[in-house]
Design a protein around this motif. Structure first.
Motif, mmCIF file in Angstrom:
data_model
loop_
_atom_site.group_PDB
_atom_site.id
_atom_site.type_symbol
_atom_site.label_atom_id
_atom_site.label_comp_id
_atom_site.label_asym_id
_atom_site.label_seq_id
_atom_site.Cartn_x
_atom_site.Cartn_y
_atom_site.Cartn_z
ATOM 1 N N GLY A 23 0.792 -1.219 0.000
ATOM 2 C CA GLY A 23 0.000 0.000 0.000
ATOM 3 C C GLY A 23 0.827 1.272 0.000
ATOM 4 N N LEU A 24 2.067 1.189 -0.466
ATOM 5 C CA LEU A 24 2.974 2.340 -0.440
ATOM 6 C C LEU A 24 3.172 2.999 -1.799
ATOM 7 N N HIS A 25 2.534 2.471 -2.830
ATOM 8 C CA HIS A 25 2.803 2.956 -4.191
ATOM 9 C C HIS A 25 2.531 4.453 -4.350
ATOM 10 N N ASP A 26 1.491 4.977 -3.732
ATOM 11 C CA ASP A 26 1.166 6.395 -3.871
ATOM 12 C C ASP A 26 2.048 7.287 -3.004
ATOM 13 N N GLN A 27 2.752 6.705 -2.039
ATOM 14 C CA GLN A 27 3.616 7.487 -1.155
ATOM 15 C C GLN A 27 5.064 7.524 -1.634
ATOM 16 N N VAL A 28 5.481 6.504 -2.342
ATOM 17 C CA VAL A 28 6.872 6.390 -2.788
ATOM 18 C C VAL A 28 7.008 7.044 -4.163
ATOM 19 N N TRP A 29 7.918 7.985 -4.280
ATOM 20 C CA TRP A 29 8.069 8.663 -5.566
ATOM 21 C C TRP A 29 9.297 8.210 -6.335
ATOM 22 N N GLN A 30 10.088 7.326 -5.765
ATOM 23 C CA GLN A 30 11.264 6.823 -6.473
ATOM 24 C C GLN A 30 11.618 5.450 -5.917
ATOM 25 N N ALA A 31 11.612 4.425 -6.765
ATOM 26 C CA ALA A 31 11.951 3.081 -6.307
ATOM 27 C C ALA A 31 12.463 2.267 -7.479
ATOM 28 N N PHE A 32 13.578 1.592 -7.293
ATOM 29 C CA PHE A 32 14.105 0.708 -8.319
ATOM 30 C C PHE A 32 15.096 -0.254 -7.690
ATOM 31 N N ALA A 33 15.403 -1.315 -8.391
ATOM 32 C CA ALA A 33 16.337 -2.335 -7.905
ATOM 33 C C ALA A 33 17.599 -2.298 -8.764
ATOM 34 N N VAL A 34 18.667 -2.852 -8.245
ATOM 35 C CA VAL A 34 19.935 -2.871 -8.959
ATOM 36 C C VAL A 34 20.573 -4.254 -8.831
ATOM 37 N N LEU A 35 21.202 -4.716 -9.914
ATOM 38 C CA LEU A 35 21.969 -5.965 -9.850
ATOM 39 C C LEU A 35 23.333 -5.656 -9.261
ATOM 40 N N LEU A 36 23.738 -6.426 -8.278
ATOM 41 C CA LEU A 36 25.041 -6.220 -7.649
ATOM 42 C C LEU A 36 26.113 -7.009 -8.396
ATOM 43 N N PRO A 37 27.343 -6.529 -8.354
ATOM 44 C CA PRO A 37 28.423 -7.231 -9.063
ATOM 45 C C PRO A 37 28.990 -8.407 -8.271
ATOM 46 N N VAL A 38 28.113 -9.173 -7.632
ATOM 47 C CA VAL A 38 28.521 -10.357 -6.868
ATOM 48 C C VAL A 38 27.623 -11.522 -7.253
ATOM 49 N N ARG A 39 28.097 -12.708 -7.044
ATOM 50 C CA ARG A 39 27.317 -13.920 -7.298
ATOM 51 C C ARG A 39 27.028 -14.575 -5.955
ATOM 52 N N THR A 40 25.858 -15.203 -5.845
ATOM 53 C CA THR A 40 25.504 -15.919 -4.628
ATOM 54 C C THR A 40 25.635 -17.415 -4.884
ATOM 55 N N VAL A 41 25.795 -18.167 -3.812
ATOM 56 C CA VAL A 41 25.876 -19.618 -3.930
ATOM 57 C C VAL A 41 24.911 -20.236 -2.925
ATOM 58 N N GLY A 42 24.258 -21.284 -3.354
ATOM 59 C CA GLY A 42 23.340 -21.997 -2.480
ATOM 60 C C GLY A 42 23.432 -23.483 -2.760
ATOM 61 N N VAL A 43 22.791 -24.275 -1.933
ATOM 62 C CA VAL A 43 22.790 -25.719 -2.107
ATOM 63 C C VAL A 43 21.375 -26.153 -2.440
ATOM 64 N N MET A 44 21.255 -26.924 -3.525
ATOM 65 C CA MET A 44 19.960 -27.457 -3.931
ATOM 66 C C MET A 44 20.161 -28.941 -4.221
ATOM 67 N N GLY A 45 19.570 -29.751 -3.366
ATOM 68 C CA GLY A 45 19.788 -31.183 -3.526
ATOM 69 C C GLY A 45 21.235 -31.528 -3.209
ATOM 70 N N ASP A 46 21.893 -32.203 -4.145
ATOM 71 C CA ASP A 46 23.293 -32.585 -3.944
ATOM 72 C C ASP A 46 24.265 -31.620 -4.618
ATOM 73 N N GLY A 47 23.771 -30.562 -5.212
ATOM 74 C CA GLY A 47 24.653 -29.652 -5.938
ATOM 75 C C GLY A 47 24.536 -28.214 -5.464
ATOM 76 N N ARG A 48 25.455 -27.420 -5.928
ATOM 77 C CA ARG A 48 25.456 -25.995 -5.627
ATOM 78 C C ARG A 48 24.754 -25.243 -6.748
ATOM 79 N N THR A 49 24.117 -24.143 -6.379
ATOM 80 C CA THR A 49 23.517 -23.265 -7.373
ATOM 81 C C THR A 49 24.154 -21.897 -7.245
ATOM 82 N N TYR A 50 24.324 -21.233 -8.346
ATOM 83 C CA TYR A 50 24.917 -19.901 -8.377
ATOM 84 C C TYR A 50 23.926 -18.949 -9.034
ATOM 85 N N ASP A 51 23.819 -17.762 -8.489
ATOM 86 C CA ASP A 51 22.888 -16.796 -9.047
ATOM 87 C C ASP A 51 23.402 -15.389 -8.779
#
Length: 74
Positions: A35-63
């Motif tokens: 419910g903040l859309h009318d109150q916020v006048w500037q909003a955006f996301a940015v991709l960071l220059p880092v990669r994340t690692v996680g575990v899914m099943g028996d393998g690693r995932t990178y994103d």
């Protein structure tokens, strides 16, 4: 190399841009749900220059990591 249906290659830059658009849409959707859309006048996301690692099943995932930027209110 991935190809579009018309045979044009998909570049890393294009993939990054598509991901950024998707992340931005999710961020703006969450602002609307809160419910903040009318109150916020500037909003955006940015991709960071880092990669994340996680575990899914028996393998690693990178994103990629992203962060929402400050959302000032009027």
């Amino acid at each position: 190399m991935l190809l579009l249906g018309d045979g044009h290659p998909i570049t890393k830059e294009k993939l990054d841009l598509n991901l950024l658009r998707e992340v931005d849409a999710v961020y703006l959707d969450e602002i609307r749900k809160a419910g903040l859309h009318d109150q916020v006048w500037q909003a955006f996301a940015v991709l960071l220059p880092v990669r994340t690692v996680g575990v899914m099943g028996d393998g690693r995932t990178y994103d990629q990591a992203c962060a929402p930027l400050r959302r000032p209110t009027a």
